[in-house]
Scaffold this active site. Structure first.
Site, PDB file in Angstrom:
ATOM      1  N   ARG A   9       0.841  -1.208   0.000  1.00 33.78           N
ATOM      2  CA  ARG A   9       0.000   0.000   0.000  1.00 33.78           C
ATOM      3  C   ARG A   9       0.874   1.255   0.000  1.00 33.78           C
ATOM      4  NH1 ARG A   9      -0.871   4.787   2.391  1.00 33.78           N
ATOM      5  NH2 ARG A   9      -0.502   3.876   4.443  1.00 33.78           N
ATOM      6  N   ASP A  10       1.378   1.667   1.159  1.00 36.14           N
ATOM      7  CA  ASP A  10       2.209   2.881   1.213  1.00 36.14           C
ATOM      8  C   ASP A  10       3.398   2.731   0.273  1.00 36.14           C
ATOM      9  OD1 ASP A  10       3.474   5.250   1.943  1.00 36.14           O
ATOM     10  OD2 ASP A  10       3.142   4.967   4.076  1.00 36.14           O
ATOM     11  N   CYS A 234       3.802   9.352   0.034  1.00 37.34           N
ATOM     12  CA  CYS A 234       2.415   9.770  -0.174  1.00 37.34           C
ATOM     13  C   CYS A 234       2.330  10.694  -1.381  1.00 37.34           C
ATOM     14  CB  CYS A 234       1.895  10.477   1.076  1.00 37.34           C
ATOM     15  SG  CYS A 234       0.205  11.061   0.851  1.00 37.34           S
TER      16      CYS A 234
HETATM   17  N1  COA Z   1     -13.660   4.571  -3.842  1.00 41.00           N
HETATM   18  C1  COA Z   1     -14.180   4.739  -5.078  1.00 41.00           C
HETATM   19  N2  COA Z   1     -14.915   5.814  -5.438  1.00 41.00           N
HETATM   20  C2  COA Z   1     -15.148   6.741  -4.513  1.00 41.00           C
HETATM   21  C3  COA Z   1     -14.628   6.626  -3.214  1.00 41.00           C
HETATM   22  C4  COA Z   1     -13.851   5.489  -2.894  1.00 41.00           C
HETATM   23  N3  COA Z   1     -13.317   5.308  -1.679  1.00 41.00           N
HETATM   24  N4  COA Z   1     -15.012   7.700  -2.507  1.00 41.00           N
HETATM   25  C5  COA Z   1     -15.750   8.470  -3.311  1.00 41.00           C
HETATM   26  N5  COA Z   1     -15.838   7.892  -4.534  1.00 41.00           N
HETATM   27  C6  COA Z   1     -16.574   8.407  -5.688  1.00 41.00           C
HETATM   28  C7  COA Z   1     -18.000   8.723  -5.309  1.00 41.00           C
HETATM   29  O1  COA Z   1     -18.799   7.581  -5.486  1.00 41.00           O
HETATM   30  C8  COA Z   1     -18.331   9.831  -6.249  1.00 41.00           C
HETATM   31  O2  COA Z   1     -18.579   9.267  -7.544  1.00 41.00           O
HETATM   32  P1  COA Z   1     -19.703   9.883  -8.499  1.00 41.00           P
HETATM   33  O3  COA Z   1     -19.230  11.272  -8.810  1.00 41.00           O
HETATM   34  O4  COA Z   1     -19.666   8.958  -9.654  1.00 41.00           O
HETATM   35  O5  COA Z   1     -20.952   9.840  -7.691  1.00 41.00           O
HETATM   36  C9  COA Z   1     -17.021  10.605  -6.365  1.00 41.00           C
HETATM   37  O6  COA Z   1     -16.003   9.679  -6.018  1.00 41.00           O
HETATM   38  C10 COA Z   1     -16.933  11.811  -5.434  1.00 41.00           C
HETATM   39  O7  COA Z   1     -17.289  11.421  -4.135  1.00 41.00           O
HETATM   40  P2  COA Z   1     -16.893  12.272  -2.843  1.00 41.00           P
HETATM   41  O8  COA Z   1     -17.524  11.666  -1.664  1.00 41.00           O
HETATM   42  O9  COA Z   1     -17.185  13.742  -3.120  1.00 41.00           O
HETATM   43  O10 COA Z   1     -15.341  12.030  -2.696  1.00 41.00           O
HETATM   44  P3  COA Z   1     -14.175  13.088  -2.888  1.00 41.00           P
HETATM   45  O11 COA Z   1     -14.078  13.534  -4.295  1.00 41.00           O
HETATM   46  O12 COA Z   1     -14.280  14.110  -1.804  1.00 41.00           O
HETATM   47  O13 COA Z   1     -12.885  12.170  -2.621  1.00 41.00           O
HETATM   48  C11 COA Z   1     -11.552  10.618  -1.414  1.00 41.00           C
HETATM   49  C12 COA Z   1     -12.569  11.736  -1.335  1.00 41.00           C
HETATM   50  C13 COA Z   1     -10.990  10.377  -0.030  1.00 41.00           C
HETATM   51  C14 COA Z   1     -12.208   9.371  -1.920  1.00 41.00           C
HETATM   52  C15 COA Z   1     -10.436  10.989  -2.378  1.00 41.00           C
HETATM   53  O14 COA Z   1      -9.924  12.258  -2.050  1.00 41.00           O
HETATM   54  C16 COA Z   1      -9.314   9.988  -2.379  1.00 41.00           C
HETATM   55  O15 COA Z   1      -9.482   8.850  -2.735  1.00 41.00           O
HETATM   56  N6  COA Z   1      -8.083  10.399  -2.006  1.00 41.00           N
HETATM   57  C17 COA Z   1      -6.934   9.536  -1.946  1.00 41.00           C
HETATM   58  C18 COA Z   1      -6.084   9.890  -0.752  1.00 41.00           C
HETATM   59  C19 COA Z   1      -4.986   8.857  -0.527  1.00 41.00           C
HETATM   60  O16 COA Z   1      -5.034   7.733  -0.946  1.00 41.00           O
HETATM   61  N7  COA Z   1      -3.909   9.298   0.185  1.00 41.00           N
HETATM   62  C20 COA Z   1      -2.800   8.469   0.476  1.00 41.00           C
HETATM   63  C21 COA Z   1      -3.045   7.536   1.616  1.00 41.00           C
HETATM   64  S1  COA Z   1      -3.358   8.341   3.163  1.00 41.00           S
HETATM   65 ZN    ZN Z   2       3.373   6.586   5.061  1.00 37.80          ZN
END
Ligand code: COA
Ligand code: ZN
Length: 294
Positions: A9-10, A234
């Protein structure tokens, strides 16, 4: 002590080279063959946000299921939690951030909303027999805000502990922490979360990761994250580099008489193999230097 192997993952989430699902599963199999029993297998985040993790379901569908191995999936919202449960994880690793700017950049929510997210999941996780670990990111410093007040970290730890989670991790997301800080933060966290198991997550960006790991163990932490090869980082933290390397950590532990259950020769093989998959020299040094005595 216990190691959580986070390379799938990380480790991989920040890699530019696309790694196939088969190679991710092979990495997990090598981790298990090395004696590691807790594996952060993938993350259930938005596939567009972290394309390398887009095959989360396929990875979980392909890993060997064993009673003695626990698979964790990183989860940031309800959608991710539901996906993780459906994919059959044994535990979820939720993330709350100790600084608002990183919280907004990483997971597009306020810190309070991220705590609410955990609150909303804990009961369902319990009902499903899934353990909940919560990682406090940027606990040692934020790439955007700089110093993070220890009071912010401890306040967050107290809030999370109150939700009845199984484990809290202090994460040095950008590798800025030093041992004295580890000692203080671990003691403070243990005081506000006395019934919760503590884990630490270190990146070796400034070569303090291993000293921090020992400081954490000395302070009473029983679980450390590490990554085969020392890969990791990250995508939402500028200039983030790798986790402490599992093989380097296990060398340090073995020679100190601290049992982790992991086997160094297998880890060195896995690290060499992973370097081949990534087409790069991995940051960990033990695989190059070799164990001692040979
Ligand atoms: N998996 C798949 N799709 C997701 C999802 C998830 N976990 N969370 C939200 N979505 C989809 C929603 O279904 C929605 O789809 P639609 O537009 O077709 O309806 C869309 O994404 C937007 O949803 P929303 O709740 O507004 O999410 P967001 O755009 O605010 O995104 C996260 C939030 C957290 C999902 C996103 O920022 C993300 O995945 N970030 C990754 C951060 C990461 O991995 N960091 C490193 C590790 S800490
Ligand atoms: Zn880390």
């Amino acid at each position: 002590m216990e190691i959580v192997e986070v390379s799938p993952r990380d480790g991989l989430q920040n890699e530019k080279v696309h790694v196939s699902t088969a190679d991710k599963i092979a990495l997990i199999e090598r981790a298990i063959a090395s004696g590691l029993r807790r594996i952060e297998a993938t993350s259930f985040v938005h596939p567009a946000a972290v394309p390398q993790m887009a095959d989360a379901e396929a990875v979980m569908a392909g890993v060997p299921r064993r009673a003695d191995v626990s698979y964790s999936g990183l989860v940031l919202n309800r959608r991710g939690f539901d996906r993780a449960v459906a994919a059959g994880v044994d535990e979820v690793n939720c993330v709350v951030v100790a600084s608002e700017t990183f919280s907004a950049r990483n997971q597009r929510m306020s810190v309070a909303d991220s705590v609410d997210t955990v609150r909303d999941l804990v009961g369902d996780a319990r009902a499903a027999g899934i353990a909940v670990s919560v990682t406090i990111a940027t606990a040692f410093g934020c790439p955007f805000e700089g110093e993070v007040p220890e009071s912010a970290v401890l306040g967050l730890a107290a809030q999370v502990a109150e939700l009845g989670v199984d484990e809290i991790a202090l994460a040095d997301t950008i590798g800025v922490g030093v041992p004295a800080q580890v000692t203080r933060l671990v003691a403070g966290t243990a005081a506000v979360a006395p019934d919760v198991r503590l884990r630490c997550h270190f990146h070796n960006t400034r070569n303090t990761g291993y000293a921090n790991a020992i400081a954490a163990l000395d302070a009473g932490v029983t679980v450390l994250d590490s990554s085969i090869g020392g890969i990791g980082g990250c995508p939402f933290a500028p200039d983030a580099t790798g986790n402490i390397a599992t093989e380097d950590l296990v060398y340090l532990l073995d020679r100190s008489g601290i049992d982790s259950g992991a086997r160094l020769p297998d880890l060195i093989d896995a690290s060499d193999w992973l370097g081949g998959v990534l087409g790069a020299t991995v940051p960990g040094q033990l695989a190059r230097a070799g164990a001692f005595p040979g």
